[in-house]
Design a protein around this motif. Sequence first.
Motif, PDB file in Angstrom:
ATOM      1  N   ASP A 130       0.876  -1.245  -0.103  1.00 39.18           N
ATOM      2  CA  ASP A 130      -0.275   0.029  -0.191  1.00 39.18           C
ATOM      3  C   ASP A 130       0.858   1.141   0.023  1.00 39.18           C
ATOM      4  O   ASP A 130       2.031   1.309   0.503  1.00 39.18           O
ATOM      5  N   ALA A 131       0.423   2.228  -0.477  1.00 37.81           N
ATOM      6  CA  ALA A 131       1.140   3.442  -0.631  1.00 37.81           C
ATOM      7  C   ALA A 131       0.503   4.771   0.027  1.00 37.81           C
ATOM      8  O   ALA A 131      -0.814   5.023  -0.363  1.00 37.81           O
ATOM      9  N   GLN A 132       1.125   5.588   0.870  1.00 42.53           N
ATOM     10  CA  GLN A 132       0.483   6.726   1.338  1.00 42.53           C
ATOM     11  C   GLN A 132       1.072   7.867   1.111  1.00 42.53           C
ATOM     12  O   GLN A 132       2.528   7.993   1.056  1.00 42.53           O
ATOM     13  N   PHE A 133       0.249   8.934   0.506  1.00 40.58           N
ATOM     14  CA  PHE A 133       1.185  10.222   0.111  1.00 40.58           C
ATOM     15  C   PHE A 133       0.382  11.313   1.166  1.00 40.58           C
ATOM     16  O   PHE A 133      -0.904  11.418   1.039  1.00 40.58           O
ATOM     17  N   PHE A 134       1.292  12.298   1.486  1.00 41.09           N
ATOM     18  CA  PHE A 134       0.635  13.347   2.357  1.00 41.09           C
ATOM     19  C   PHE A 134       0.945  14.573   1.411  1.00 41.09           C
ATOM     20  O   PHE A 134       1.936  14.882   1.153  1.00 41.09           O
ATOM     21  N   CYS A 135      -0.252  15.189   0.942  1.00 36.14           N
ATOM     22  CA  CYS A 135       0.091  16.478   0.150  1.00 36.14           C
ATOM     23  C   CYS A 135      -0.201  18.000   0.802  1.00 36.14           C
ATOM     24  O   CYS A 135      -1.516  17.951   0.899  1.00 36.14           O
TER      25      CYS A 135
END
Length: 340
Positions: free
Chosen positions: A114-119
Motif C-alpha cells: 500500500d502507498a500513502q501520500f501526504f500532500c
Amino acid sequence: MAPRTMKITIGFAAAILLAGVGVAEVCTTQSQMTSADRSALASAALGLAVKVQANDVSGLRAATGTEYAKDFAGIGNVVGSTAAQVKGGTPSVEQVYLLDASQLKRGADGSVPDAQFFCSLNKSTAETDFLIPGLVPGRYGFAIVDVPNGSSPWRLSFLLRQEQGQWEMAGFYPKALTAAGHDGLWYWTQARTMTTQKQPWDAWLYYVEAENLLLPTNFIQSSHLEKLKAEASAAAPPQLSDGVSPEAPLVVKGANGVEYHFTGLGVDDSLAKDKIDVIAHLKVEQIGDAAAAQKRNADAMAALLTAYPEMRKPFHGVWMFAEAPGQNTFATEQAMSDIR
C-alpha cells in the motif's frame, strides 16, 4: 447509475492507519511541481477525458498501462455509461498531483504494498492525502478533470502511471457533481441547518450525500473533508454513534411488534427526481417469493419512517434492499407518499 450506499461508520482515522502501510511516499502538488510535469500530467488527463466523452474504449485501453489493461471489461462498461453523461461538455483540468512511489518495496513474497501520500497545500496546514492499496512501485500522477454539462456537471478523475516517459492510465473514477440538482456544498449547508433544527437523521444523511459528491474517490482524504466527517459524527443520532453493521444492526419495531434489522443506510439519486432517496439495507433469513418479499420491504419502509418520521420531508422516497445469505438481493423503491 448504481445506487450509492454507505455503511454507517463514524470517523476515518482508523482507515488511514492501516497495518502494512509504511513511511509515506512523496507527493508534489501542482503549485510545487515543474511546469513540464504539470503540463504533461494535464495534457494526458485531458486526452483521456476526451476519449471518455467519445466512448473510445479501444483508445483508452491503448492509453492504459499494460498491467492495468489486462482486464479492461469493467472499465469499458464504466466508460460506456459515463460517456452519455459528459457528452458535449468542455473538459478542464481542475487539479493534478505527482505521486512518487518509486521507492516502494515489494514484499518478500512479491506482494504489492500500500502507498500513502501526504500532500500539503500551499505550504499551509491544509492537506490532501492518498492511501492507495496494492500500488506497484513507480511514478504516478492523479488528475481531476471537470466536465460542465448543463445542470449535470461531472468529474472524471484519473490515476496515471509513468512508463518510459509517457503518462498512461492506471485507474478511472467518474462521478456526478450534483444530485437532485444540488452540489455537495449545498448538501453540507443543508445538513448544518438540519442539525440546528434538531433533525439528526436528515442531517446525517445529507452529510453522507455531501461527502458522496465532494470526494473524488475513496482513496483520497483532505482537511476539508475531515471537517465534514467531524460535523457528521457530531450530528449523528445516538443510534448511529457506535456504527451499524450486519453484526450490530439498527433494530426498528414495526406493526404487531415485528422487528426489522437494518444493516446500512445511505442515499441515492438514480431516479433523478427533485429530491434524493434514502437507501436502507434489510437483513432477512430468506428472501421468499416475490409477493411476500415486496410486502416485507414495504412494511420495513413504513416501520423505518414511523420510527423516524423526519425523513419523510427532505427525501423523495426509500429504496429497500432485502439481503439474505447466499441469495439474490430483493430491491424495491417507493415514494414517500406511497409508504404507509
